[in-house]
Enzyme design. Structure first.
Site, short mmCIF file in Angstrom:
data_model
loop_
_atom_site.label_atom_id
_atom_site.label_comp_id
_atom_site.label_asym_id
_atom_site.label_seq_id
_atom_site.Cartn_x
_atom_site.Cartn_y
_atom_site.Cartn_z
N CYS A 8 0.87 -1.18 0.00
CA CYS A 8 0.00 0.00 0.00
C CYS A 8 0.90 1.23 0.00
O CYS A 8 2.08 1.13 -0.37
CB CYS A 8 -0.97 -0.02 1.18
N ASN A 11 2.31 1.45 4.33
CA ASN A 11 2.62 0.19 5.01
C ASN A 11 2.35 0.26 6.52
O ASN A 11 3.05 -0.34 7.33
CB ASN A 11 4.08 -0.27 4.75
N CYS A 13 -1.41 0.83 7.40
CA CYS A 13 -2.84 0.56 7.55
C CYS A 13 -3.28 -0.70 6.78
O CYS A 13 -3.61 -1.72 7.38
CB CYS A 13 -3.67 1.75 7.09
N ARG A 14 -3.32 -0.61 5.43
CA ARG A 14 -3.90 -1.70 4.63
C ARG A 14 -2.99 -2.90 4.44
O ARG A 14 -3.42 -4.05 4.66
CB ARG A 14 -4.33 -1.15 3.25
N SER A 15 -1.75 -2.68 3.99
CA SER A 15 -0.90 -3.85 3.68
C SER A 15 -0.49 -4.65 4.92
O SER A 15 -0.36 -5.88 4.82
CB SER A 15 0.30 -3.48 2.81
N ASP A 121 -8.30 3.89 1.14
CA ASP A 121 -7.31 4.27 2.15
C ASP A 121 -8.05 4.72 3.41
O ASP A 121 -8.76 5.73 3.39
CB ASP A 121 -6.45 5.41 1.59
P1 4NP Z 1 -1.79 2.85 4.10
O1 4NP Z 1 -2.42 4.20 4.67
O2 4NP Z 1 -1.25 3.19 2.72
O3 4NP Z 1 -2.96 1.92 4.03
O4 4NP Z 1 -0.73 2.43 5.08
C1 4NP Z 1 -1.71 5.39 4.80
C2 4NP Z 1 -0.84 5.57 5.83
C3 4NP Z 1 -0.15 6.77 5.98
C4 4NP Z 1 -0.38 7.79 5.08
C5 4NP Z 1 -1.27 7.61 4.02
C6 4NP Z 1 -1.93 6.42 3.88
N1 4NP Z 1 0.29 9.03 5.24
O5 4NP Z 1 0.04 9.95 4.44
O6 4NP Z 1 1.12 9.16 6.16
#
Ligand code: 4NP
Length: 150
Positions: A8, A11, A13-15, A121
């Site tokens: 994702c 790294n 939240c989703r992955s 997201d």
């Molecule tokens: P992820 O979510 O891609 O599912 O881990 C996010 C985590 C952090 C951020 C964006 C999306 N960020 O902008 O810090």
């Protein structure tokens, strides 16, 4: 051993959820699962507490995972690379010119019929988003786990 990488943006939240969920559905002697982010904002951090909480609610511990960034070497290290959304997919694909490597990359939700092809997201939303994301990823991982057994 089949090696699967979940990717994702952050790294956190989703992955990490995808890594933990797929790992819970496969034999660890046969399938190796890891995750990474296309961005380096959170390198070295633990998963987001909201992802840790929703995973724990369904009996999966992702709290010990450590965030890392996707690197081009991952193309040769992994057999399958699943991107959570289209931006992740594009950010991965541009890191190689090798069509055999590009073919390893798929959108996670292209493995199932859930009406959407991107895992939203959940970072800027509430806990509901994490619950929804957990179930979307879980459905895809059911299909992937079945497919890996064949
Ligand atoms: P992820 O979510 O891609 O599912 O881990 C996010 C985590 C952090 C951020 C964006 C999306 N960020 O902008 O810090």
């Amino acid at each position: 051993m089949t090696k699967v990488l979940m990717v994702c943006l952050g790294n956190i939240c989703r992955s990490p959820l995808a890594e933990g969920i797929l790992r819970s559905k496969v034999d660890s002697h046969l399938v190796d699962v890891d995750s990474a982010g296309t961005a380096g904002y959170h390198i070295g951090n633990s998963p987001d507490p909201r992802s840790v909480a929703v995973a724990r609610k369904y009996g999966i511990d992702i709290s010990t995972q450590i965030c890392r960034k996707f690197v081009p070497e991952d193309f040769s290290r992994y057999d399958r690379i699943y991107a959570m959304d289209l931006n992740n997919y594009k950010d991965i694909i541009v890191q190689t010119n090798d069509s055999n490597h590009q073919k390893k990359v798929k959108l996670l939700l292209d493995t199932v019929s859930v009406g959407i092809n991107e895992v939203p997201d959940p970072y800027y939303g509430g806990t509901n988003g994490f619950e929804k994301v957990f179930h979307l990823i879980s459905q895809a991982c059911d299909t992937i786990a079945q497919n890996l057994k064949q």
